[in-house]
Scaffold this motif. Sequence first.
Motif, short mmCIF file in Angstrom:
data_model
loop_
_atom_site.label_atom_id
_atom_site.label_comp_id
_atom_site.label_asym_id
_atom_site.label_seq_id
_atom_site.Cartn_x
_atom_site.Cartn_y
_atom_site.Cartn_z
N SER A 218 0.82 -1.22 0.00
CA SER A 218 0.00 0.00 0.00
C SER A 218 0.85 1.26 0.00
O SER A 218 0.65 2.17 -0.82
CB SER A 218 -0.95 -0.01 1.20
N VAL A 219 1.83 1.34 0.90
CA VAL A 219 2.68 2.54 0.96
C VAL A 219 3.61 2.59 -0.25
O VAL A 219 3.88 3.66 -0.79
CB VAL A 219 3.48 2.58 2.28
N GLY A 220 4.10 1.42 -0.67
CA GLY A 220 4.96 1.38 -1.85
C GLY A 220 4.24 1.90 -3.07
O GLY A 220 4.82 2.63 -3.90
N MET A 221 2.96 1.57 -3.22
CA MET A 221 2.17 2.07 -4.35
C MET A 221 2.02 3.60 -4.27
O MET A 221 2.12 4.30 -5.28
CB MET A 221 0.80 1.40 -4.36
N TYR A 222 1.79 4.11 -3.06
CA TYR A 222 1.68 5.56 -2.87
C TYR A 222 2.98 6.25 -3.26
O TYR A 222 2.98 7.26 -4.00
CB TYR A 222 1.32 5.88 -1.43
N LEU A 223 4.11 5.72 -2.79
CA LEU A 223 5.40 6.34 -3.08
C LEU A 223 5.71 6.28 -4.58
O LEU A 223 6.27 7.23 -5.15
CB LEU A 223 6.51 5.64 -2.29
N HIS A 224 5.32 5.19 -5.22
CA HIS A 224 5.54 5.07 -6.65
C HIS A 224 4.70 6.10 -7.41
O HIS A 224 5.16 6.71 -8.38
CB HIS A 224 5.19 3.66 -7.11
N THR A 225 3.47 6.31 -6.95
CA THR A 225 2.60 7.31 -7.57
C THR A 225 3.21 8.71 -7.44
O THR A 225 3.22 9.49 -8.40
CB THR A 225 1.21 7.30 -6.91
N VAL A 226 3.73 9.02 -6.26
CA VAL A 226 4.37 10.32 -6.04
C VAL A 226 5.57 10.48 -6.98
O VAL A 226 5.76 11.54 -7.59
CB VAL A 226 4.81 10.47 -4.57
N ALA A 227 6.39 9.43 -7.09
CA ALA A 227 7.56 9.49 -7.96
C ALA A 227 7.16 9.77 -9.41
O ALA A 227 7.82 10.53 -10.12
CB ALA A 227 8.34 8.18 -7.86
N LEU A 228 6.06 9.16 -9.85
CA LEU A 228 5.58 9.37 -11.22
C LEU A 228 5.03 10.79 -11.40
O LEU A 228 5.10 11.35 -12.49
CB LEU A 228 4.50 8.35 -11.57
N GLN A 229 4.48 11.36 -10.34
CA GLN A 229 3.91 12.71 -10.43
C GLN A 229 4.98 13.78 -10.56
O GLN A 229 4.80 14.77 -11.25
CB GLN A 229 3.06 13.01 -9.19
N ILE A 230 6.11 13.59 -9.88
CA ILE A 230 7.08 14.68 -9.78
C ILE A 230 8.38 14.42 -10.49
O ILE A 230 9.25 15.29 -10.52
CB ILE A 230 7.37 15.00 -8.29
N GLY A 231 8.57 13.24 -11.07
CA GLY A 231 9.84 12.94 -11.71
C GLY A 231 9.69 12.23 -13.04
O GLY A 231 8.59 11.99 -13.52
N SER A 232 10.82 11.91 -13.64
CA SER A 232 10.85 11.16 -14.89
C SER A 232 10.31 9.76 -14.67
O SER A 232 10.68 9.08 -13.72
CB SER A 232 12.30 11.08 -15.40
N VAL A 233 9.43 9.30 -15.57
CA VAL A 233 8.85 7.97 -15.42
C VAL A 233 9.94 6.91 -15.52
O VAL A 233 9.94 5.91 -14.79
CB VAL A 233 7.73 7.73 -16.45
N ASN A 234 10.91 7.11 -16.44
CA ASN A 234 11.99 6.14 -16.57
C ASN A 234 12.94 6.19 -15.38
O ASN A 234 13.41 5.16 -14.89
CB ASN A 234 12.76 6.39 -17.87
N GLY A 235 13.22 7.40 -14.89
CA GLY A 235 14.09 7.52 -13.73
C GLY A 235 13.48 6.93 -12.48
O GLY A 235 14.14 6.21 -11.72
N ALA A 236 12.18 7.20 -12.26
CA ALA A 236 11.49 6.65 -11.09
C ALA A 236 11.43 5.14 -11.17
O ALA A 236 11.63 4.43 -10.17
CB ALA A 236 10.08 7.24 -11.00
N THR A 237 11.15 4.61 -12.37
CA THR A 237 11.07 3.17 -12.53
C THR A 237 12.44 2.52 -12.36
O THR A 237 12.56 1.43 -11.79
CB THR A 237 10.49 2.81 -13.91
N ALA A 238 13.49 3.18 -12.84
CA ALA A 238 14.84 2.64 -12.67
C ALA A 238 15.22 2.57 -11.19
O ALA A 238 15.82 1.58 -10.73
CB ALA A 238 15.84 3.50 -13.43
N ALA A 239 14.88 3.61 -10.43
CA ALA A 239 15.15 3.59 -8.99
C ALA A 239 14.36 2.47 -8.32
O ALA A 239 14.86 1.77 -7.43
CB ALA A 239 14.78 4.94 -8.37
N LEU A 240 13.11 2.28 -8.76
CA LEU A 240 12.29 1.18 -8.24
C LEU A 240 12.94 -0.16 -8.51
O LEU A 240 12.96 -1.06 -7.66
CB LEU A 240 10.90 1.25 -8.85
N VAL A 241 13.50 -0.32 -9.73
CA VAL A 241 14.16 -1.56 -10.12
C VAL A 241 15.29 -1.91 -9.16
O VAL A 241 15.42 -3.05 -8.71
CB VAL A 241 14.70 -1.45 -11.56
N VAL A 242 16.11 -0.91 -8.84
CA VAL A 242 17.22 -1.16 -7.92
C VAL A 242 16.71 -1.60 -6.56
O VAL A 242 17.20 -2.56 -5.97
CB VAL A 242 18.09 0.11 -7.79
N GLY A 243 15.69 -0.91 -6.06
CA GLY A 243 15.17 -1.23 -4.74
C GLY A 243 14.57 -2.61 -4.65
O GLY A 243 14.78 -3.33 -3.67
#
Length: 307
Positions: A218-243
Motif C-alpha cells: 500500500s505505501v509502496g504504491m503511494y510512493l511510486h505514484t508520487v515518484a511518477l507525479q514529480i519525476g521522470s517515469v523512466n528515472g522513477a522506474t529505474a530507482a524502483l528496479v534497484v530497490g
Amino acid sequence: MIIGLVTAVAASACYGTGSVLQAVGSRKSAQREAAKASTTGTTQHGGPSLSSTAKAAVTWEFMVGTVLDFVGFALGALAARMLPLFLSQTVISANLIVTALLSIKMLGIRLNRKEWMSIGVVCSALVLLATAAGHEGSGEAARSTHWWLLVITVVLMGGGWIAVHFLGSRAAILAGLLSGLGFGAIGVGVRILDGVDPFNLTELLSDPAFYAIFIAGSVGMYLHTVALQIGSVNGATAALVVGETVLPGIIGVMWLGDASRDGLAWMAILGFLLAVAGAVAVAWFGEPDAHAGAPAAEQEPAPTAVG
C-alpha cells in the motif's frame, strides 16, 4: 523453471504497462490542477499533496494501470515461489524496458543512445541470470525473520512517507527507490509466508510477514505514484528496479537457500550486477520527461489515446 520464467515475464509486462498508464493519469491530473491554479495540489515543500495524489488515482488511465499492477503482483508472487529471488525479482524488474518503450508512444519521451545501450545491458544481464539460475530455496525462515521483515518494512515505508512530505519535488528518485524496497519486501514476504501451502487462514493472519506485505504494497504504491507525479517515469522506474532487486536477491541467497547452477555463480553475480548497473544508467542518462515539472502553460497536451 520455464513456467516460473514465463510468469515473471508476464508480471514484468503488467508492471511496465501499468507504470506508463499511471504516469499518463498522474500527468493529466497535475495539468488539471495547474490549469485551475489550485493551491491544494502541492505541499509547502513543492511535492504533490495527498488530495492531488488521490485525484491522480481516480483517472481512468491510473485505475487501469493499478489493475495491471494487481495482476502483476499476483503473477510476481507466484514467480517468487517458483524461482530464486535474484532471478524472479530481476526479471520482474525488467518492466523498466517495457516502461521505456511504451513511454515513447504514450508520453512522447525520446530515448537517447545511452539509454538504449543501458536497456541493452539489462537485457543481456537477464539472459546471464536465466542461464545461471539454479534451484530456489525452501522459503523456511525463523519466526524472528518474519518479525524483522515487518519492523524493517514499517521503518522504510514510514520513513519514505515522511521524506516525501519534507523533500517535496526533490523526492522523485528517493520515492522510486523506497517504493522498490517495498515491492522487494513483498517478494521476500511471499516466499516466507506461512499458511499458504497448505492453506491455513489462521496461520496466514497470524504471520507478521502477511502485514509486512500489506504495508509494503500500500505505501509502496503511494510512493511510486508520487515518484511518477514529480519525476521522470523512466528515472522513477529505474530507482524502483534497484530497490526491488538488490535486497531481495541478497536475502534469498544468504538466508533463504537460493542458489545458482554449479560452476555458474560468477555468471549469476555478473548478471545481477549488470542488471542493477543498467537500471541505474537509465535513470542517470535519462532526460527529464517533457510533462514533468513544466509550467502548465508550457506543457503539451497529455496523450488521450492508448496504442
